[in-house]
Write an enzyme that holds these catalytic residues in place. Structure first.
Site, mmCIF file in Angstrom:
data_model
loop_
_atom_site.group_PDB
_atom_site.id
_atom_site.type_symbol
_atom_site.label_atom_id
_atom_site.label_comp_id
_atom_site.label_asym_id
_atom_site.label_seq_id
_atom_site.Cartn_x
_atom_site.Cartn_y
_atom_site.Cartn_z
ATOM 1 C CG MET A 92 -2.026 0.953 1.287
ATOM 2 S SD MET A 92 -1.857 2.723 1.213
ATOM 3 C CE MET A 92 -0.654 3.206 2.345
ATOM 4 N N PRO A 93 1.397 1.598 -1.111
ATOM 5 C CG PRO A 93 2.809 1.401 -2.935
ATOM 6 C CD PRO A 93 1.553 0.846 -2.350
ATOM 7 C CG LEU A 94 0.886 8.496 1.140
ATOM 8 C CD1 LEU A 94 -0.457 8.857 0.533
ATOM 9 C CD2 LEU A 94 0.966 8.951 2.579
#
Length: 134
Positions: free
Chosen positions: A1-3
């Site tokens: 889950m990259p931001l």
């Protein structure tokens, strides 16, 4: 889950901004195999003079078209995976007309316990979300 945080100089159209975001997301999808809906991007436009991005001594010049990208994600991926992601992002943005010297990426790793998706809970820790596989 990259931001993903994307900083650019003002002047691009909403469509161009959307294409930048989508290109980066598509590269992450292809390289890391994350779910499509793990799409968390913050796009910020800055007035002229608010982004300083020199060459760090590498011998090239960036233009006002620079795209500064910060990827915040869980640690554990290999250097090879990161290098592959960097190349994929540069390739996708290159297809949109962004020169390679104008693609700047900072990569920040953290742990599953460093994320809250709402309600003041760390959903990876509480078990509400499964910790992504690397």
């Amino acid at each position: 889950m990259p931001l993903v945080r994307i900083d650019v100089n003002a002047g691009r159209s909403p469509e161009e901004l959307g294409n930048l975001s989508r290109g980066i997301h598509d590269a992450i999808l292809a390289e890391y195999g994350i779910p499509e809906r793990d799409y968390f991007h913050i796009l910020t436009e800055h007035p002229a003079g608010q982004i300083v991005a020199q060459d760090a001594g590498l011998g090239f010049k960036r233009t006002a078209d620079v795209v500064m990208i910060q990827i915040f994600t869980q640690g554990g991926r290999s250097q090879e995976a990161k290098q592959s992601l960097f190349a994929a992002v540069a390739d996708r943005l290159g297809q949109l007309g962004v020169a390679g010297e104008n693609v700047f990426i900072g990569y920040v790793e953290n742990t599953a316990g460093d994320w809250s998706f709402g309600f003041g809970r760390a959903q990876y820790v509480t078990g509400e979300l499964a910790v992504p596989k690397k």
